[in-house]
Design an enzyme around this catalytic site. Structure first.
Site, PDB file in Angstrom:
ATOM      1  N   CYS A 114       1.638   1.144  11.615  1.00 30.81           N
ATOM      2  CA  CYS A 114       3.067   1.434  11.725  1.00 30.81           C
ATOM      3  C   CYS A 114       3.423   1.855  13.136  1.00 30.81           C
ATOM      4  O   CYS A 114       4.566   1.799  13.519  1.00 30.81           O
ATOM      5  CB  CYS A 114       3.469   2.538  10.756  1.00 30.81           C
ATOM      6  SG  CYS A 114       2.205   2.960   9.615  1.00 30.81           S
ATOM      7  N   ASN A 139      -8.214   3.831   8.753  1.00 31.57           N
ATOM      8  CA  ASN A 139      -7.697   2.636   9.409  1.00 31.57           C
ATOM      9  C   ASN A 139      -7.741   2.716  10.924  1.00 31.57           C
ATOM     10  O   ASN A 139      -7.620   1.714  11.604  1.00 31.57           O
ATOM     11  CB  ASN A 139      -6.256   2.361   8.953  1.00 31.57           C
ATOM     12  CG  ASN A 139      -5.376   3.580   9.034  1.00 31.57           C
ATOM     13  OD1 ASN A 139      -5.714   4.634   8.521  1.00 31.57           O
ATOM     14  ND2 ASN A 139      -4.241   3.463   9.683  1.00 31.57           N
ATOM     15  N   SER A 188      -3.265  -3.626  -0.550  1.00 37.82           N
ATOM     16  CA  SER A 188      -2.174  -4.279   0.170  1.00 37.82           C
ATOM     17  C   SER A 188      -2.658  -5.653   0.618  1.00 37.82           C
ATOM     18  O   SER A 188      -3.614  -5.758   1.399  1.00 37.82           O
ATOM     19  CB  SER A 188      -1.788  -3.432   1.385  1.00 37.82           C
ATOM     20  OG  SER A 188      -0.821  -4.102   2.138  1.00 37.82           O
ATOM     21  N   ALA A 189      -1.987  -6.717   0.156  1.00 37.54           N
ATOM     22  CA  ALA A 189      -2.495  -8.087   0.369  1.00 37.54           C
ATOM     23  C   ALA A 189      -2.505  -8.514   1.832  1.00 37.54           C
ATOM     24  O   ALA A 189      -3.331  -9.337   2.235  1.00 37.54           O
ATOM     25  CB  ALA A 189      -1.661  -9.067  -0.447  1.00 37.54           C
ATOM     26  N   HIS A 190      -1.605  -7.951   2.646  1.00 38.80           N
ATOM     27  CA  HIS A 190      -1.517  -8.475   4.018  1.00 38.80           C
ATOM     28  C   HIS A 190      -2.671  -8.014   4.900  1.00 38.80           C
ATOM     29  O   HIS A 190      -2.795  -8.442   6.050  1.00 38.80           O
ATOM     30  CB  HIS A 190      -0.146  -8.169   4.646  1.00 38.80           C
ATOM     31  CG  HIS A 190       0.101  -6.745   5.047  1.00 38.80           C
ATOM     32  ND1 HIS A 190      -0.108  -6.301   6.332  1.00 38.80           N
ATOM     33  CD2 HIS A 190       0.579  -5.684   4.353  1.00 38.80           C
ATOM     34  CE1 HIS A 190       0.236  -5.008   6.406  1.00 38.80           C
ATOM     35  NE2 HIS A 190       0.649  -4.614   5.215  1.00 38.80           N
ATOM     36  N   GLY A 233       0.806  -1.222   0.000  1.00 37.17           N
ATOM     37  CA  GLY A 233       0.000   0.000   0.000  1.00 37.17           C
ATOM     38  C   GLY A 233       0.835   1.266   0.000  1.00 37.17           C
ATOM     39  O   GLY A 233       0.511   2.237  -0.693  1.00 37.17           O
ATOM     40  N   THR A 234       1.923   1.280   0.765  1.00 36.93           N
ATOM     41  CA  THR A 234       2.737   2.488   0.861  1.00 36.93           C
ATOM     42  C   THR A 234       3.296   2.867  -0.502  1.00 36.93           C
ATOM     43  O   THR A 234       3.209   4.022  -0.940  1.00 36.93           O
ATOM     44  CB  THR A 234       3.899   2.269   1.864  1.00 36.93           C
ATOM     45  OG1 THR A 234       3.323   1.957   3.136  1.00 36.93           O
ATOM     46  CG2 THR A 234       4.787   3.482   1.985  1.00 36.93           C
ATOM     47  N   THR A 275      12.205  -6.975 -10.616  1.00 34.24           N
ATOM     48  CA  THR A 275      11.650  -8.313 -10.901  1.00 34.24           C
ATOM     49  C   THR A 275      10.407  -8.568 -10.051  1.00 34.24           C
ATOM     50  O   THR A 275      10.413  -8.345  -8.839  1.00 34.24           O
ATOM     51  CB  THR A 275      12.729  -9.394 -10.609  1.00 34.24           C
ATOM     52  OG1 THR A 275      13.875  -9.068 -11.395  1.00 34.24           O
ATOM     53  CG2 THR A 275      12.233 -10.785 -10.952  1.00 34.24           C
ATOM     54  N   GLN A 310      -7.806  -0.471   3.490  1.00 37.85           N
ATOM     55  CA  GLN A 310      -8.593  -1.102   4.560  1.00 37.85           C
ATOM     56  C   GLN A 310      -9.932  -1.650   4.071  1.00 37.85           C
ATOM     57  O   GLN A 310     -10.630  -2.335   4.831  1.00 37.85           O
ATOM     58  CB  GLN A 310      -8.837  -0.104   5.710  1.00 37.85           C
ATOM     59  CG  GLN A 310      -7.585   0.240   6.494  1.00 37.85           C
ATOM     60  CD  GLN A 310      -7.034  -0.930   7.314  1.00 37.85           C
ATOM     61  OE1 GLN A 310      -7.725  -1.912   7.590  1.00 37.85           O
ATOM     62  NE2 GLN A 310      -5.770  -0.832   7.697  1.00 37.85           N
TER      63      GLN A 310
HETATM   64  N1  PLP Z   1      -2.871   2.750   3.855  1.00 30.86           N
HETATM   65  C1  PLP Z   1      -3.594   2.340   4.900  1.00 30.86           C
HETATM   66  C2  PLP Z   1      -4.953   2.908   5.131  1.00 30.86           C
HETATM   67  C3  PLP Z   1      -3.097   1.369   5.767  1.00 30.86           C
HETATM   68  O1  PLP Z   1      -3.824   0.981   6.815  1.00 30.86           O
HETATM   69  C4  PLP Z   1      -1.799   0.848   5.520  1.00 30.86           C
HETATM   70  C5  PLP Z   1      -1.199  -0.133   6.446  1.00 30.86           C
HETATM   71  O2  PLP Z   1      -1.200   0.056   7.647  1.00 30.86           O
HETATM   72  C6  PLP Z   1      -1.089   1.313   4.403  1.00 30.86           C
HETATM   73  C7  PLP Z   1      -1.660   2.265   3.583  1.00 30.86           C
HETATM   74  C8  PLP Z   1       0.283   0.797   4.076  1.00 30.86           C
HETATM   75  O3  PLP Z   1       0.232  -0.473   3.476  1.00 30.86           O
HETATM   76  P1  PLP Z   1       1.538  -1.398   3.436  1.00 30.86           P
HETATM   77  O4  PLP Z   1       1.729  -1.931   4.814  1.00 30.86           O
HETATM   78  O5  PLP Z   1       1.195  -2.487   2.453  1.00 30.86           O
HETATM   79  O6  PLP Z   1       2.664  -0.564   2.955  1.00 30.86           O
END
Ligand code: PLP
Length: 382
Positions: free
Chosen positions: A330, A153, A201-203, A73-74, A239, A181
């Site tokens: 984070c 989030n 973001s898959a996780h 996501g970042t 890659t 989210q």
């Molecule tokens: N955006 C939101 C709303 C999130 O909650 C998060 C993760 O906490 C991210 C972006 C970042 O995603 P990633 O952990 O895949 O970099």
């Protein structure tokens, strides 16, 4: 030893589903070819990447060529904002202080390097974006990109993407939404939704860490932000992480195959927590929840009545075997407080605010255990 270990931090990350691991292991073991190689070993990897892309695009109702794989996501948020400024002529970013740091820090960095003007949209008392103020900002001169997340989030406030997207279209602005989210927790129809970029973001939905994607609306000509090879149509060099991409696609398929049951299950766990807390703490508040209906059903941000142990609540719950968080993913465990609670005026230094977030594998028994642990932590002091 705790009676139970209860994981209620699913907005930070989720466990990888066994079905996802099952799909990824053969790829790790056997499909090791570089997807850019022209020989058969490489072509095998290319085939499963493109199958994954098609499967994801089918769930999102968009063309596969709109899906650009990233490390998560970042990176996807960075790519959207930086591309809008560098390649698409945007001279203004309109966003909000309640955004994830992947958006707000990128916007601030672009402002510092004099690439854009930065405007922050105000919020209403319940945490919703003030659309009247957004309309004022959209009327300013220059081409804008609006970046507003689908669901927050930390406090679960959900924005109406259709409404904001239409406002952007009418004003000639681009619209990026961080959907990290909500992806795989809500259905998306990108053939209808007026968005230019969304992020995944898959996780966050039982997929692997380190993989996600940016959706870029067809027709937007974007160059690369990471220089290197010409992977992902030269938008994202490097890659491809074949096993992670396969894991992402499998996790998405599992989520959408079972969406209604998932929504029902998680919603009922959240309600059980709300009811249990209200029954015990008359002065409990739920940050961002003026009513329950249109809030992100996976997240509950609880503001507990003032208590001498407030500052240690996260730590004490951890000792009880309950994992939750005090801020965004984070900053889970950090004591700095939350920039989102401050931005939305929910911050109260006398009260502990904790985020509980629920997922597919949580049970009613776990929620009841967590409520009992919370009662022990916040027991009256004699
Ligand atoms: N955006 C939101 C709303 C999130 O909650 C998060 C993760 O906490 C991210 C972006 C970042 O995603 P990633 O952990 O895949 O970099």
């Amino acid at each position: 030893m705790n009676a139970m270990n209860v994981y209620l931090d699913n907005a930070a990350t989720t466990s990888v589903a066994p079905e996802v691991i099952e799909a990824m292991v053969p790829v790790l073991a056997e499909t090791y070819g570089n997807p850019s190689s022209s020989h058969a070993t490489g072509r095998k990897s290319r085939v499963i990447i493109e199958q994954s892309r098609r499967s994801i695009a089918a769930h999102m109702q968009c063309h596969p060529s709109s899906i650009y794989f990233t490390s998560g996501g970042t990176e996807a948020d960075n790519l959207a904002l930086r591309s809008a400024v560098r390649d698409l002529g945007c001279t203004r970013i309109i966003t909000s202080e309640a955004e994830h740091s992947a958006v707000i820090k990128t916007a601030q960095s672009l402002e510092r390097s004099n690439d854009v003007q930065l405007d922050l949209v105000r919020h209403l008392a319940d945490g919703q974006v003030d659309v009247a103020h957004l309309a004022e900002l959209l009327a300013k001169p220059g081409k804008s990109i609006v970046s507003l997340m689908h669901a927050n989030n930390e406090v679960a406030v959900v924005q109406d993407l259709n409404r904001v997207g239409k406002m952007c279209r009418e004003a000639g602005a681009l619209f990026h939404s961080d959907t990290v989210q909500t992806m795989c927790h809500y259905a998306f129809d990108l053939s209808e939704l007026p968005v230019d970029f969304i992020t995944c973001s898959a996780h966050k939905f039982h997929g692997p860490k380190g993989v996600g994607f940016l959706y870029i609306r067809k027709g937007l000509q974007v160059g690369g932000q990471i220089e290197g090879g010409s992977q992902e149509r030269a938008v994202r060099g490097g890659t491809e992480s074949t096993h992670n991409i396969v894991g992402l696609a499998r996790a998405m398929q599992l989520a959408y195959d079972d969406l209604d049951a998932h929504v029902h299950h998680v919603r009922s766990l959240k309600k059980r927590m709300v009811d249990g807390l209200i029954a015990h703490f008359p002065d409990v508040r739920f940050n961002g929840h003026s009513d329950q209906s249109d809030r992100l059903y996976t997240v509950l941000n609880v503001s507990f009545p003032p208590h001498p142990k407030s500052g240690m609540a996260l730590f004490l719950l951890d000792l009880e075997g309950v994992a939750c968080s005090g801020g965004s993913a984070c900053s889970s465990g950090a004591t700095l407080g939350s920039h989102v609670l401050r931005a939305l005026s929910f911050h109260d230094p006398k009260r502990a605010s904790l985020r509980f977030s629920f997922g597919r594998y949580n049970t009613e028994e776990e929620v009841d255990y967590a409520i009992d642990a919370i009662k022990r932590v916040f027991a009256p002091v004699k």
